[in-house]
Design a protein around this motif. Structure first.
Motif, PDB file in Angstrom:
ATOM      1  N   ASP A 175      -9.304  21.109  16.878  1.00 20.97           N
ATOM      2  CA  ASP A 175     -10.056  20.435  17.934  1.00 20.97           C
ATOM      3  C   ASP A 175     -11.252  21.294  18.332  1.00 20.97           C
ATOM      4  O   ASP A 175     -11.106  22.494  18.589  1.00 20.97           O
ATOM      5  N   PRO A 176     -12.452  20.714  18.394  1.00 19.70           N
ATOM      6  CA  PRO A 176     -13.623  21.510  18.803  1.00 19.70           C
ATOM      7  C   PRO A 176     -13.461  22.155  20.172  1.00 19.70           C
ATOM      8  O   PRO A 176     -13.985  23.245  20.412  1.00 19.70           O
ATOM      9  N   ILE A 177     -12.746  21.478  21.081  1.00 19.65           N
ATOM     10  CA  ILE A 177     -12.543  22.062  22.413  1.00 19.65           C
ATOM     11  C   ILE A 177     -11.714  23.337  22.321  1.00 19.65           C
ATOM     12  O   ILE A 177     -12.016  24.358  22.951  1.00 19.65           O
ATOM     13  N   ILE A 178     -10.657  23.291  21.491  1.00 25.31           N
ATOM     14  CA  ILE A 178      -9.830  24.484  21.294  1.00 25.31           C
ATOM     15  C   ILE A 178     -10.639  25.590  20.625  1.00 25.31           C
ATOM     16  O   ILE A 178     -10.511  26.775  20.979  1.00 25.31           O
ATOM     17  N   TRP A 179     -11.487  25.211  19.683  1.00 27.79           N
ATOM     18  CA  TRP A 179     -12.310  26.212  18.999  1.00 27.79           C
ATOM     19  C   TRP A 179     -13.296  26.869  19.965  1.00 27.79           C
ATOM     20  O   TRP A 179     -13.496  28.090  19.941  1.00 27.79           O
ATOM     21  N   GLU A 180     -13.895  26.076  20.825  1.00 32.28           N
ATOM     22  CA  GLU A 180     -14.818  26.640  21.811  1.00 32.28           C
ATOM     23  C   GLU A 180     -14.083  27.555  22.788  1.00 32.28           C
ATOM     24  O   GLU A 180     -14.592  28.615  23.165  1.00 32.28           O
TER      25      GLU A 180
ATOM     26  N   ILE B  95       0.854  -1.189   0.000  1.00 28.94           N
ATOM     27  CA  ILE B  95       0.000   0.000   0.000  1.00 28.94           C
ATOM     28  C   ILE B  95       0.888   1.237   0.000  1.00 28.94           C
ATOM     29  O   ILE B  95       1.924   1.276   0.676  1.00 28.94           O
ATOM     30  N   ALA B  96       0.456   2.240  -0.754  1.00 30.05           N
ATOM     31  CA  ALA B  96       1.237   3.483  -0.829  1.00 30.05           C
ATOM     32  C   ALA B  96       1.287   4.175   0.532  1.00 30.05           C
ATOM     33  O   ALA B  96       0.345   4.058   1.339  1.00 30.05           O
ATOM     34  N   PRO B  97       2.370   4.843   0.818  1.00 31.81           N
ATOM     35  CA  PRO B  97       2.480   5.497   2.133  1.00 31.81           C
ATOM     36  C   PRO B  97       1.471   6.636   2.278  1.00 31.81           C
ATOM     37  O   PRO B  97       0.964   7.200   1.302  1.00 31.81           O
ATOM     38  N   VAL B  98       1.205   6.971   3.534  1.00 35.86           N
ATOM     39  CA  VAL B  98       0.286   8.057   3.859  1.00 35.86           C
ATOM     40  C   VAL B  98       1.059   9.375   3.821  1.00 35.86           C
ATOM     41  O   VAL B  98       2.162   9.485   4.364  1.00 35.86           O
ATOM     42  N   GLU B  99       0.477  10.367   3.174  1.00 38.76           N
ATOM     43  CA  GLU B  99       1.098  11.694   3.085  1.00 38.76           C
ATOM     44  C   GLU B  99       0.627  12.526   4.271  1.00 38.76           C
ATOM     45  O   GLU B  99      -0.565  12.817   4.410  1.00 38.76           O
ATOM     46  N   PHE B 100       1.569  12.929   5.130  1.00 36.83           N
ATOM     47  CA  PHE B 100       1.229  13.747   6.299  1.00 36.83           C
ATOM     48  C   PHE B 100       1.379  15.230   5.941  1.00 36.83           C
ATOM     49  O   PHE B 100       2.421  15.655   5.442  1.00 36.83           O
ATOM     50  N   THR B 101       0.330  15.955   6.171  1.00 39.11           N
ATOM     51  CA  THR B 101       0.346  17.412   5.956  1.00 39.11           C
ATOM     52  C   THR B 101      -0.012  18.112   7.266  1.00 39.11           C
ATOM     53  O   THR B 101      -0.430  17.470   8.244  1.00 39.11           O
ATOM     54  N   GLN B 102       0.124  19.427   7.262  1.00 44.10           N
ATOM     55  CA  GLN B 102      -0.197  20.187   8.469  1.00 44.10           C
ATOM     56  C   GLN B 102      -1.685  20.266   8.727  1.00 44.10           C
ATOM     57  O   GLN B 102      -2.100  20.687   9.809  1.00 44.10           O
ATOM     58  N   GLU B 103      -2.501  19.832   7.750  1.00 47.04           N
ATOM     59  CA  GLU B 103      -3.945  19.848   7.949  1.00 47.04           C
ATOM     60  C   GLU B 103      -4.461  18.607   8.657  1.00 47.04           C
ATOM     61  O   GLU B 103      -5.658  18.529   8.967  1.00 47.04           O
ATOM     62  N   ASN B 104      -3.615  17.617   8.884  1.00 45.89           N
ATOM     63  CA  ASN B 104      -4.100  16.416   9.544  1.00 45.89           C
ATOM     64  C   ASN B 104      -4.394  16.717  11.011  1.00 45.89           C
ATOM     65  O   ASN B 104      -3.773  17.585  11.626  1.00 45.89           O
ATOM     66  N   PRO B 105      -5.355  15.988  11.607  1.00 45.52           N
ATOM     67  CA  PRO B 105      -5.785  16.320  12.977  1.00 45.52           C
ATOM     68  C   PRO B 105      -4.720  16.041  14.027  1.00 45.52           C
ATOM     69  O   PRO B 105      -4.852  16.514  15.161  1.00 45.52           O
ATOM     70  N   PHE B 106      -3.663  15.328  13.696  1.00 45.49           N
ATOM     71  CA  PHE B 106      -2.630  15.024  14.686  1.00 45.49           C
ATOM     72  C   PHE B 106      -1.518  16.068  14.700  1.00 45.49           C
ATOM     73  O   PHE B 106      -0.636  16.016  15.560  1.00 45.49           O
ATOM     74  N   CYS B 107      -1.522  16.982  13.766  1.00 40.78           N
ATOM     75  CA  CYS B 107      -0.478  18.011  13.722  1.00 40.78           C
ATOM     76  C   CYS B 107      -0.593  18.915  14.946  1.00 40.78           C
ATOM     77  O   CYS B 107      -1.673  19.413  15.274  1.00 40.78           O
ATOM     78  N   ARG B 108       0.512  19.102  15.626  1.00 45.58           N
ATOM     79  CA  ARG B 108       0.500  19.881  16.854  1.00 45.58           C
ATOM     80  C   ARG B 108       0.745  21.373  16.615  1.00 45.58           C
ATOM     81  O   ARG B 108       0.523  22.173  17.510  1.00 45.58           O
ATOM     82  N   PHE B 109       1.228  21.750  15.446  1.00 47.18           N
ATOM     83  CA  PHE B 109       1.566  23.148  15.191  1.00 47.18           C
ATOM     84  C   PHE B 109       0.330  23.881  14.687  1.00 47.18           C
ATOM     85  O   PHE B 109       0.240  24.287  13.534  1.00 47.18           O
ATOM     86  N   LYS B 110      -0.633  24.019  15.581  1.00 47.45           N
ATOM     87  CA  LYS B 110      -1.875  24.712  15.279  1.00 47.45           C
ATOM     88  C   LYS B 110      -2.222  25.634  16.426  1.00 47.45           C
ATOM     89  O   LYS B 110      -1.929  25.343  17.581  1.00 47.45           O
ATOM     90  N   ALA B 111      -2.828  26.730  16.089  1.00 48.21           N
ATOM     91  CA  ALA B 111      -3.286  27.690  17.086  1.00 48.21           C
ATOM     92  C   ALA B 111      -4.480  28.432  16.512  1.00 48.21           C
ATOM     93  O   ALA B 111      -4.872  28.224  15.360  1.00 48.21           O
ATOM     94  N   VAL B 112      -5.055  29.267  17.323  1.00 46.74           N
ATOM     95  CA  VAL B 112      -6.200  30.067  16.905  1.00 46.74           C
ATOM     96  C   VAL B 112      -5.894  31.521  17.200  1.00 46.74           C
ATOM     97  O   VAL B 112      -5.529  31.866  18.329  1.00 46.74           O
ATOM     98  N   GLY B 113      -5.994  32.352  16.177  1.00 44.16           N
ATOM     99  CA  GLY B 113      -5.828  33.788  16.352  1.00 44.16           C
ATOM    100  C   GLY B 113      -7.148  34.498  16.111  1.00 44.16           C
ATOM    101  O   GLY B 113      -8.208  33.866  16.015  1.00 44.16           O
TER     102      GLY B 113
END
Length: 511
Positions: free
Chosen positions: A310-315, A164-182
Motif C-alpha cells: 500500500d502506498p500509504i504504508i510505504w510513505e 473459467i479457471a480459478p484465480v491463483e492467490f499468492t502472497q504478492e496479491n494486494p489483498f494479502c494481509r501478511f505484509k510489513a516493511v522493514g
C-alpha cells in the motif's frame, strides 16, 4: 526490523512480487537485486536499467497479468493508469507495471494513444472475491467469503465460475494481509573497491579450513592469469549452513603499479554462463557486486512503492525510517521472508555476543595485567625507599668521615637544636606521646569490650593506624638501641672490674 550491516543486499533478493520464470531481467549495474524478476538471458536481477527483451521491468518489476503493482490498475499488463507515462518517459516501468507499447509525450496522469486491453486477471479476482457464480445460490456468498479469506492469507485458489479457471492467490496479491516493511542497511562500498559477495552452501569452518584451495580455484576460474591476485576481504556465517565470502581482485600492470578490478566488471565476468557454472560447481549459490546506491537510485526506490504494498504504508515507512542516510525500507511479504530475516538477525546477534565475549576476556586479561603492574609498582616503591635509606646512610658515614677532627659548625649546631626540639615534642606528655598512650588505652578497652560484646566492631582510620605503626616502630627501634647501649656498658663495666682485680696485688691490706 533493521537488517544487519553487510547483509542488506542479500536481504533484498528474497522479495519476489509477482514475477514468474521468463520475465525480463536487467543487466547488472547495482548492488541491490530486483524485486520479483528472474533472468532469462545472460543478465541478472541486479539492475536499475531497462531490460532489452519484451517489457520494461524495473527494480520492482512484474510480468503481464501477474503481480499487483500500484502503477497500472493493480498490475495490469496494458500500461494504463498511473505511472504509465512516467515509465515510458524514464525507461523505467515503475513498480508492478508492464509497458507493451511506447507512448511518446505521455504524462504522469495521461492516457496512451493506443487503447489497452482490459486485464482478465483483475476481473477474475474481483469476481472471485465479491460475486462468484459457481453454484447459483446462497452458497456463492459463503464461497466469496472463503475466497476473501484465501486472498487475505495469500494462498489457495479462488473458484468463481464453472467455465473459467480459478484465480491463483499468492502472497504478492494486494489483498494479502501478511505484509510489513522493514529496513536494510545500504552498502557504502564504491565500485572502485571491487568487492564481490559469493555465498557458498558450505559451513564457515569448511570455508576457512580450505580458504587457500578456494582462492586457487577462483584464480583458475579467472583464467590463471599471473597478473591477477584473488584476495579474501572477509568470511561470515549465514543461516542455513551458508557462508558469505567477500573477495576482490588485484591486477598488476607490467610497470609495477596495481589496481583493484571494479566490482561491476568482476560481477559481469562471474555472470557469464561458463564462469557461472564453474562457480556453481564450487558451491556458489549467489553472487553479487557490493556497491553503494547513487542518490538517483535511492530516490527512485523511495518514490515508487513495491508491487503489492500500500502506498500509504510505504510513505509511513519512509517517515519512520530511523536513519534515512544509512537505511532503506524494504517490503516483507509472507512468513518465509520474516523467518529469513529473523534467522539473519539471530545470526548477527550471536556474532555480536561472540564479539562481546572476546572483549570481556580482553578486559579481564587487562585487569589481571593491571593488578600485576600495580603490585610491581608497589614493590619497586619499596625497593626505592630501601635504596634511598641505604644511600642516606652511606652519605651520613661519608659526611662523618669527612668532618672527622673538625669542631661542630654553627649550621650543625642549629640542626642539632632542631632535632632536640622535635624529639622533645614527640616525648611531650600532651603531644604525640600522650595521644599514643590514649590510643593504646582505647585499643585495650576495645579488646576488652570486644571479648564481652563480639557483635560490636570498631575500626581505626588507615592513616592514623599507619602513624601509630610508624611511632611504635620508632619506639621499638629506640628501645633496641638503648638495650644495645646497656649491653655495651655492662661489657665495659665487666672489663673495668676485671682490670681492677688484676691490678691490685693479692694480700695487700689497705687498712
Amino acid at each position: 526490523m533493521v537488517a544487519p550491516a553487510g547483509s542488506a543486499n542479500q536481504h533484498l533478493m528474497a522479495f519476489n512480487f509477482g514475477a514468474t520464470p521468463g520475465a525480463g531481467a536487467a543487466n547488472p549495474t547495482g548492488a541491490f537485486g530486483g524485486f520479483g524478476t528472474t533472468a532469462t538471458t545472460a543478465g541478472s536481477t541486479f539492475s536499475f536499467s531497462a531490460p532489452t527483451n519484451t517489457g520494461t521491468s524495473g527494480l520492482f518489476g512484474a510480468t503481464p497479468n501477474k503481480g499487483f503493482g500500484f502503477g497500472t490498475s493493480f498490475g495490469t499488463g496494458t500500461g494504463t493508469g498511473l505511472g504509465s507515462g512516467l515509465g515510458t518517459g524514464l525507461g523505467f516501468g515503475g513498480f508492478g507495471t508492464q509497458q507493451q507499447q511506447t507512448t511518446l509525450g505521455g504524462g504522469l496522469f495521461s492516457q496512451p494513444a493506443q487503447p489497452p486491453a482490459q486485464s482478465n486477471q483483475l476481473i477474475n479476482t474481483a469476481s472471485a472475491l465479491s460475486a462468484p457464480t459457481l453454484l447459483g445460490d446462497e452458497r456463492d456468498a459463503i464461497l466469496a467469503k472463503w475466497n476473501q479469506l484465501q486472498a487475505f492469507w495469500g494462498t489457495g485458489k479462488g473458484y468463481f465460475n464453472n467455465n473459467i479457471a480459478p484465480v491463483e492467490f499468492t502472497q504478492e496479491n494486494p489483498f494479502c494481509r501478511f505484509k510489513a516493511v522493514g529496513y536494510s542497511l545500504m552498502p557504502n562500498n564504491k565500485d572502485e573497491d571491487g568487492l564481490v559477495v559469493l555465498v557458498f552452501n558450505r559451513k564457515e569452518v569448511d570455508i576457512r579450513s580450505q580458504q587457500q584451495q578456494l582462492v586457487e580455484s577462483l584464480h583458475k576460474i579467472l583464467g590463471g592469469n599471473q597478473t591477477l591476485t584473488v584476495n579474501v576481504e572477509g568470511v561470515k556465517t549465514m543461516p542455513d549452513d551458508q557462508t558469505e565470502v567477500i573477495i576482490y581482485i588485484v591486477e598488476r600492470s607490467p610497470n609495477g603499479t596495481s589496481r583493484r578490478v571494479p566490482a561491476t566488471t568482476l560481477y559481469a565476468h562471474f555472470e557469464q554462463p561458463n564462469i557461472k557454472s564453474s562457480l556453481q560447481q564450487l558451491g556458489v549459490s549467489f553472487c553479487m557486486a557490493r556497491t553503494e546506491l547513487s542518490p538517483a537510485q535511492v530516490k527512485q526506490l523511495l518514490q515508487n512503492p513495491p508491487a503489492g504494498v500500500d502506498p500509504i504504508i510505504w510513505e509511513q515507512a519512509k517517515v519512520d525510517n530511523p536513519d534515512p542516510d544509512k537505511l532503506i525500507p524494504v517490503p516483507l511479504v509472507g512468513f518465509k521472508e520474516l523467518l529469513r530475516r529473523l534467522k539473519v538477525q539471530d545470526q548477527m546477534t550471536k556474532q555480536h555476543q561472540t564479539r562481546l565475549d572476546i572483549i570481556s576476556e580482553d578486559i579481564s586479561e587487562l585487569q589481571k595485567n593491571q593488578t600485576t603492574t600495580m603490585a610491581k609498582i608497589a614493590q619497586y616503591k619499596r625497593k626505592l625507599m630501601a635504596l634511598s635509606h641505604r644511600t642516606l646512610q652511606v652519605l651520613i658515614k661519608q659526611e662523618i668521615q669527612r668532618k672527622s677532627g673538625y669542631a661542630i659548625q654553627a649550621d650543625e649546631e642549629q640542626l642539632r637544636v632542631q632535632l632536640d626540639t622535635i624529639q622533645c615534642e614527640l616525648n611531650a606528655p600532651t603531644q604525640f606521646k600522650g595521644r599514643l598512650n590514649e590510643l593504646m588505652s582505647q585499643i585495650r578497652m576495645q579488646n576488652h569490650f570486644g571479648a564481652v560484646r563480639a557483635e560490636e566492631r570498631y575500626y581505626v582510620d588507615a592513616d592514623l593506624l599507619r602513624e601509630i605503626k610508624q611511632h611504635l616502630k620508632q619506639q621499638q627501634e629506640g628501645l633496641s638501641h638503648l638495650i644495645s647501649i646497656i649491653k655495651d656498658d655492662l661489657e665495659d663495666i665487666k672489663l673495668i672490674e676485671q682490670e681492677l682485680n688484676e691490678s691490685i696485688p693479692r694480700g695487700v691490706d689497705f687498712g
